[in-house]
Enzyme design. Structure first.
Site, PDB file in Angstrom:
ATOM      1  N   SER A  99      15.837  53.146  75.864  1.00 18.48           N
ATOM      2  CA  SER A  99      16.014  52.506  77.171  1.00 18.48           C
ATOM      3  C   SER A  99      14.736  52.775  77.956  1.00 18.48           C
ATOM      4  O   SER A  99      14.002  53.727  77.654  1.00 18.48           O
ATOM      5  CB  SER A  99      17.190  53.164  77.895  1.00 18.48           C
ATOM      6  N   TYR A 112      21.857  60.633  81.060  1.00 16.50           N
ATOM      7  CA  TYR A 112      21.499  59.448  80.264  1.00 16.50           C
ATOM      8  C   TYR A 112      20.016  59.491  79.896  1.00 16.50           C
ATOM      9  O   TYR A 112      19.642  59.360  78.725  1.00 16.50           O
ATOM     10  CB  TYR A 112      21.830  58.182  81.053  1.00 16.50           C
TER      11      TYR A 112
HETATM   12  N1  LIG Z   1      23.165  48.151  79.596  1.00  8.05           N
HETATM   13  C1  LIG Z   1      21.922  48.485  79.922  1.00  8.05           C
HETATM   14  O1  LIG Z   1      21.460  48.244  81.057  1.00  8.05           O
HETATM   15  C2  LIG Z   1      21.040  49.177  78.900  1.00  8.05           C
HETATM   16  C3  LIG Z   1      19.685  49.369  79.227  1.00  8.05           C
HETATM   17  C4  LIG Z   1      18.863  50.005  78.316  1.00  8.05           C
HETATM   18  C5  LIG Z   1      19.361  50.438  77.116  1.00  8.05           C
HETATM   19  N2  LIG Z   1      20.687  50.258  76.811  1.00  8.05           N
HETATM   20  C6  LIG Z   1      21.166  50.771  75.532  1.00  8.05           C
HETATM   21  O2  LIG Z   1      21.660  49.690  74.742  1.00  8.05           O
HETATM   22  C7  LIG Z   1      22.652  50.184  73.836  1.00  8.05           C
HETATM   23  C8  LIG Z   1      23.881  49.304  73.919  1.00  8.05           C
HETATM   24  O3  LIG Z   1      24.478  49.494  75.204  1.00  8.05           O
HETATM   25  P1  LIG Z   1      25.264  48.346  75.982  1.00  8.05           P
HETATM   26  O4  LIG Z   1      24.524  48.046  77.222  1.00  8.05           O
HETATM   27  O5  LIG Z   1      25.616  47.240  75.055  1.00  8.05           O
HETATM   28  O6  LIG Z   1      26.541  49.179  76.431  1.00  8.05           O
HETATM   29  P2  LIG Z   1      28.091  48.898  76.202  1.00  8.05           P
HETATM   30  O7  LIG Z   1      28.411  47.474  76.492  1.00  8.05           O
HETATM   31  O8  LIG Z   1      28.787  49.974  76.976  1.00  8.05           O
HETATM   32  O9  LIG Z   1      28.244  49.139  74.655  1.00  8.05           O
HETATM   33  C9  LIG Z   1      28.106  50.414  74.080  1.00  8.05           C
HETATM   34  C10 LIG Z   1      28.531  50.308  72.639  1.00  8.05           C
HETATM   35  O10 LIG Z   1      28.410  51.599  72.030  1.00  8.05           O
HETATM   36  C11 LIG Z   1      29.583  51.817  71.279  1.00  8.05           C
HETATM   37  N3  LIG Z   1      29.858  53.249  71.123  1.00  8.05           N
HETATM   38  C12 LIG Z   1      29.955  54.191  72.077  1.00  8.05           C
HETATM   39  N4  LIG Z   1      30.260  55.386  71.533  1.00  8.05           N
HETATM   40  C13 LIG Z   1      30.357  55.174  70.189  1.00  8.05           C
HETATM   41  C14 LIG Z   1      30.660  56.000  69.080  1.00  8.05           C
HETATM   42  N5  LIG Z   1      30.928  57.300  69.223  1.00  8.05           N
HETATM   43  N6  LIG Z   1      30.678  55.450  67.852  1.00  8.05           N
HETATM   44  C15 LIG Z   1      30.411  54.131  67.677  1.00  8.05           C
HETATM   45  N7  LIG Z   1      30.128  53.292  68.682  1.00  8.05           N
HETATM   46  C16 LIG Z   1      30.111  53.805  69.922  1.00  8.05           C
HETATM   47  C17 LIG Z   1      30.691  51.148  72.084  1.00  8.05           C
HETATM   48  O11 LIG Z   1      31.804  50.937  71.259  1.00  8.05           O
HETATM   49  P3  LIG Z   1      33.259  50.574  71.874  1.00  8.05           P
HETATM   50  O12 LIG Z   1      33.185  49.114  72.172  1.00  8.05           O
HETATM   51  O13 LIG Z   1      34.174  50.924  70.756  1.00  8.05           O
HETATM   52  O14 LIG Z   1      33.448  51.414  73.091  1.00  8.05           O
HETATM   53  C18 LIG Z   1      29.987  49.860  72.503  1.00  8.05           C
HETATM   54  O15 LIG Z   1      30.067  48.906  71.480  1.00  8.05           O
HETATM   55  C19 LIG Z   1      22.904  51.646  74.235  1.00  8.05           C
HETATM   56  O16 LIG Z   1      22.194  52.498  73.371  1.00  8.05           O
HETATM   57  C20 LIG Z   1      22.342  51.715  75.648  1.00  8.05           C
HETATM   58  O17 LIG Z   1      21.957  53.026  76.001  1.00  8.05           O
HETATM   59  C21 LIG Z   1      21.533  49.620  77.675  1.00  8.05           C
END
Ligand SMILES: NC(=O)c1ccc[n+]([C@@H]2O[C@H](COP(=O)([O-])OP(=O)(O)OC[C@H]3O[C@@H](n4cnc5c(N)ncnc54)[C@H](OP(=O)(O)O)[C@@H]3O)[C@@H](O)[C@H]2O)c1
Length: 254
Positions: A99, A112
């Site tokens: 991120s 985070y």
């Molecule tokens: N959103 C942002 O602004 C942003 C910015 C920069 C980077 N990121 C990164 O992008 C990635 C995806 O995040 P997102 O934004 O798509 O968030 P999200 O919509 O909250 O999705 C997170 C995903 O991680 C899965 N997860 C969490 N704990 C897990 C575990 N123990 N085992 C397997 N899967 C697990 C969740 O599964 P469930 O559906 O089963 O809960 C969900 O599919 C993350 O690494 C996040 O840090 C996000």
């Protein structure tokens, strides 16, 4: 995915859903065994699972710190360890979703950003360790995205605020309001997941990937800015951005 029913939404002719909680050793072992017995080449793994817990360092309970590091750091390491033998055999690659929070830490992002800074360092070490074995390691640094993380983070942050002592609330309600304003703004300004997916797909398929890809203009700008900007100047810029975002959100809500 962690739930059977989430697989039903996928095109199963092209995608084989696998139950995987990256904090469960037995799930990881089952996946590694499946990869080995498939007879197919393992081209890449993408460590995408992530979670946030937003609150000041002082008030975020240690269990929440551990939960964030368990998913964002130890889960990714565990999966990578289990699949590296296949990746070495097949000269594959590891794509770690970090991120811009792995480069810049804002108030209420201690856990985070701490976990993403750790993932960045681990990826840098891993890249050098496995390069001689033909395995490439790519780090992807998205800026703010419009995903479920925003709503999850907002609900969790409100619960954190409720749990604070009166003194903590007095000290940190401004910080939490600023975070909530930032999270609300992502609903309008955040990038969509398909943009991120295109960058990840290119990190997986391009013959000579870069070591790092940012996603979005904000992330590209910030990742350069932090290299040359003194800490206190950066602190002031972040405070100013958060202030203007919470004002915009308050105006939009009125
Ligand atoms: N959103 C942002 O602004 C942003 C910015 C920069 C980077 N990121 C990164 O992008 C990635 C995806 O995040 P997102 O934004 O798509 O968030 P999200 O919509 O909250 O999705 C997170 C995903 O991680 C899965 N997860 C969490 N704990 C897990 C575990 N123990 N085992 C397997 N899967 C697990 C969740 O599964 P469930 O559906 O089963 O809960 C969900 O599919 C993350 O690494 C996040 O840090 C996000």
């Amino acid at each position: 995915m962690r739930r059977e029913q989430d697989g039903e939404r996928l095109d199963q002719a092209r995608i084989e859903p696998v139950i995987l909680d990256i904090n469960r050793g037995e799930d990881i072992a089952r996946l590694a065994a499946r990869v080995d017995s498939s007879g197919k080449r393992l081209h890449a793994i993408v460590n995408n699972a992530g979670m946030a817990a937003n609150a000041p360092v002082e008030t975020l309970p240690l269990d929440d710190w551990r939960a964030v590091f368990d998913v964002n750091v130890f889960g990714a390491v565990a999966l990578t360890q289990a699949l590296l033998p296949a990746l070495r055999r097949d000269r594959g690659r590891v794509v770690n979703i970090s991120s811009i929070g792995g480069k810049v830490a804002m108030p209420a992002f201690g856990a985070y950003s701490g976990s993403k800074f750790a993932l960045e360092a681990i990826s840098d070490a891993l890249r050098q360790e496995v390069a001689p074995h033909g395995v490439q390691v790519v780090i992807v640094e998205p800026g703010g995205m419009r995903t479920e993380m925003g709503a999850r983070g907002t609900a969790a942050a409100k619960a954190q605020l409720e749990r604070m002592t009166p003194q903590q609330r007095e000290a940190y309600s401004g910080t939490m309001r600023a975070f909530l304003g930032y999270a609300a703004a992502l609903d309008h300004t955040g990038l969509t997941a398909d943009k991120a997916a295109r960058t990840v797909a290119s990190a997986i398929t391009t013959p000579r990937p870069r070591t790092r890809y940012t996603i979005g203009r904000e992330a590209a700008f910030l990742s350069r800015l932090v290299r040359f900007t003194p800490d206190r100047v950066l602190d002031r810029m972040i405070a100013q951005t958060l202030r203007s975002q919470s004002k915009d959100t308050a105006t939009a809500a009125a």
